[in-house]
Design an enzyme around this catalytic site. Structure first.
Site, PDB file in Angstrom:
ATOM      1  N   ASP A   1      -2.765   3.282   7.929  1.00 42.57           N
ATOM      2  CA  ASP A   1      -1.602   3.588   7.089  1.00 42.57           C
ATOM      3  C   ASP A   1      -1.210   5.058   7.175  1.00 42.57           C
ATOM      4  OD1 ASP A   1      -1.831   0.988   6.465  1.00 42.57           O
ATOM      5  OD2 ASP A   1      -2.442   1.250   4.392  1.00 42.57           O
TER       6      ASP A   1
ATOM      7  N   GLU B   1      -2.041  -5.149  -1.684  1.00 38.38           N
ATOM      8  CA  GLU B   1      -1.665  -6.118  -0.647  1.00 38.38           C
ATOM      9  C   GLU B   1      -2.117  -7.553  -0.893  1.00 38.38           C
ATOM     10  OE1 GLU B   1       0.466  -5.393   1.774  1.00 38.38           O
ATOM     11  OE2 GLU B   1       0.408  -3.228   2.027  1.00 38.38           O
TER      12      GLU B   1
ATOM     13  N   HIS C   1      -6.300  -1.180   8.356  1.00 33.53           N
ATOM     14  CA  HIS C   1      -5.295  -0.274   8.928  1.00 33.53           C
ATOM     15  C   HIS C   1      -5.456   1.142   8.384  1.00 33.53           C
ATOM     16  CE1 HIS C   1      -3.606  -4.394   8.364  1.00 33.53           C
ATOM     17  NE2 HIS C   1      -3.320  -4.248   9.653  1.00 33.53           N
TER      18      HIS C   1
ATOM     19  N   ASP D   1      -6.760  -6.488   2.798  1.00 30.78           N
ATOM     20  CA  ASP D   1      -6.863  -6.944   4.190  1.00 30.78           C
ATOM     21  C   ASP D   1      -7.997  -6.266   4.944  1.00 30.78           C
ATOM     22  OD1 ASP D   1      -3.868  -5.173   5.265  1.00 30.78           O
ATOM     23  OD2 ASP D   1      -5.938  -4.495   5.375  1.00 30.78           O
TER      24      ASP D   1
ATOM     25  N   ASP E   1      -9.632  -0.467   4.375  1.00 30.92           N
ATOM     26  CA  ASP E   1      -8.422  -1.086   4.943  1.00 30.92           C
ATOM     27  C   ASP E   1      -8.692  -1.501   6.386  1.00 30.92           C
ATOM     28  OD1 ASP E   1      -5.015  -0.004   4.267  1.00 30.92           O
ATOM     29  OD2 ASP E   1      -5.653  -1.632   5.600  1.00 30.92           O
TER      30      ASP E   1
ATOM     31  N   ASP F   1      -7.342  -1.900   0.205  1.00 31.36           N
ATOM     32  CA  ASP F   1      -6.369  -2.873   0.724  1.00 31.36           C
ATOM     33  C   ASP F   1      -7.161  -4.134   1.022  1.00 31.36           C
ATOM     34  OD1 ASP F   1      -3.747  -2.657   3.237  1.00 31.36           O
ATOM     35  OD2 ASP F   1      -4.779  -4.430   2.473  1.00 31.36           O
TER      36      ASP F   1
ATOM     37  N   HIS G   1       4.602   0.871   4.062  1.00 32.43           N
ATOM     38  CA  HIS G   1       3.193   0.636   3.679  1.00 32.43           C
ATOM     39  C   HIS G   1       2.243   0.975   4.821  1.00 32.43           C
ATOM     40  CE1 HIS G   1       2.511  -3.742   5.203  1.00 32.43           C
ATOM     41  NE2 HIS G   1       3.356  -3.117   5.997  1.00 32.43           N
TER      42      HIS G   1
ATOM     43  N   HIS H   1       0.791  -1.227   0.000  1.00 31.98           N
ATOM     44  CA  HIS H   1       0.000   0.000   0.000  1.00 31.98           C
ATOM     45  C   HIS H   1       0.827   1.283   0.000  1.00 31.98           C
ATOM     46  CE1 HIS H   1      -4.480   0.868   1.128  1.00 31.98           C
ATOM     47  NE2 HIS H   1      -4.102   1.468   0.011  1.00 31.98           N
TER      48      HIS H   1
HETATM   49  N1  LIG Z   1      -1.510  -3.798   5.609  1.00 31.52           N
HETATM   50  C1  LIG Z   1      -0.957  -2.801   6.319  1.00 31.52           C
HETATM   51  N2  LIG Z   1      -1.470  -1.628   6.201  1.00 31.52           N
HETATM   52  O1  LIG Z   1      -2.602  -1.417   5.472  1.00 31.52           O
HETATM   53  N3  LIG Z   1       0.127  -3.035   7.147  1.00 31.52           N
HETATM   54  C2  LIG Z   1       0.779  -1.970   7.885  1.00 31.52           C
HETATM   55  C3  LIG Z   1      -0.068  -1.464   9.009  1.00 31.52           C
HETATM   56  C4  LIG Z   1       0.572  -1.628  10.319  1.00 31.52           C
HETATM   57  N4  LIG Z   1       0.230  -0.533  11.206  1.00 31.52           N
HETATM   58 MN   LIG Z   2      -3.977  -3.105   5.638  1.00 32.43          MN
HETATM   59 MN   LIG Z   3      -3.067  -0.634   3.653  1.00 35.27          MN
END
Ligand SMILES: N/C(=N\O)NCCC[NH3+]
Ligand SMILES: [Mn+2]
Ligand SMILES: [Mn+2]
Ligand SMILES: [Mn+2]
Length: 301
Positions: A125, A270, A123, A227, A121, A225, A138, A98
């Site tokens: 980021d 990702e 996260h 995830d 997401d 993302d 990322h 990302h």
């Molecule tokens: N997939 C991730 N971000 O979207 N990983 C990093 C995040 C960790 N704080």
């Molecule tokens: Mn993520």
């Molecule tokens: Mn991300």
């Protein structure tokens, strides 16, 4: 309807090998033909079309890992995506990790400075060089795009094109403490999985759009993302987090954004085809392809 698929095999923004192979896996799964079948004229662009990019001498800057590689690839992506946007073509960027969004969003905003970003997401980021724990870039792209945190000369090409009120998150459930503080400090709107449960995905998307696009007249850059999805739906990704979006919730977001008619940039990030067994990889790659199709107008009826 013309689009450019920009395959960006960067993995430098995170430590797990393989995420740079995702573009070729989605292409081999038939993505170009699938998009043609829903009416798109598909072309490939991208400076780093399925190449490996290696930089030997790239020591960390503070905690930042692979900073020169990540910066150079993102700069090239910004130029490529920006050129496509200027030519009236929709850039569809397949990551790669990302950190690439520093390039894709810089690119689309160079053509659409009034745009907004929907960041899907687990996260945020948004770590700065002060708050990052891992130094994996990322986990930091949003801070660079907002222009927050101490600047890093190697990334000085990234202009603060994104304003806090033009950014909204959907799917958050795994934030570092520093990120929670930054979201509050900058008044950034976020619909975590708690809000998804509370309101349902239909209302969450409506509220998210009301926040960044009240007149439904602003271009939209969707940065997805995988995830954000539950690991049972998209298992082969670098930082899976339980309790994510269902298959349908993920696709609903993409369908609803397509329905606005305002999409001007799309990132699917990702997917890492090297992390799980064959079946899980194929499942994750297939989800990446179907999310793209949904964001590009494939309808259920
Ligand atoms: N997939 C991730 N971000 O979207 N990983 C990093 C995040 C960790 N704080
Ligand atoms: Mn993520
Ligand atoms: Mn991300
Ligand atoms: Mn591979």
């Amino acid at each position: 309807l013309r689009l450019k698929v920009v395959g960006e095999p960067i993995s430098g923004g995170q430590p797990k090998a393989g995420v740079d192979h995702a573009p070729i896996h989605l292409v081999n799964a038939g993505l170009p033909q699938q998009l043609k079948e829903i009416g798109w004229e598909v072309h490939f662009g991208g400076h780093h079309q399925f190449e490996e990019i290696e930089t030997t001498n790239d020591p960390p800057i503070g905690k930042l890992k692979r900073p020169r590689l990540v910066s150079s690839v993102c700069k090239a992506v910004a130029d490529t995506v920006g050129a496509h946007a200027k030519n009236g073509v929709l850039p569809v960027t397949i990551g790669g990790d990302h950190s690439l969004a520093m390039g894709t969003i810089s690119g689309t905003f160079s053509q659409y400075p009034d745009a907004c970003v929907i960041w899907v997401d687990a996260h945020a980021d948004i770590n700065t060089i002060e708050t990052t724990e891992s130094g994996n870039i990322h986990g930091m792209p949003v801070s660079f795009l907002l222009g927050i945190g101490t600047s890093v000369p190697e990334f000085s090409w990234i202009k603060p094109v994104l304003r806090p009120e033009r950014l909204v998150y959907i799917g958050l459930r795994d934030l570092d403490i520093g990120e929670k503080q930054l979201l509050k400090q900058h008044g950034i709107k976020a619909f975590s999985m708690h809000e998804v449960d509370k309101y349902g995905i239909g209302q969450v998307v409506e509220k998210a759009l009301d926040h960044v696009n009240p007149g439904r007249d602003r271009p939209i850059h969707l940065s997805f993302d995988v995830d954000a999805l539950d690991p049972s739906v998209a298992p082969s990704t670098g930082t899976p987090v339980r309790g994510g979006l269902t298959f349908r919730e993920g696709h609903y977001i993409c369908e609803a954004i397509w329905e606005t008619g305002l999409l001007i940039g799309l990132d699917i990030m990702e997917v890492n085809p090297s992390l799980e067994d064959q079946k899980s990889v194929e499942q994750t790659v297939a989800v990446g392809c179907s999310l793209i199709r949904s964001a590009l107008g494939e309808t259920l009826l």
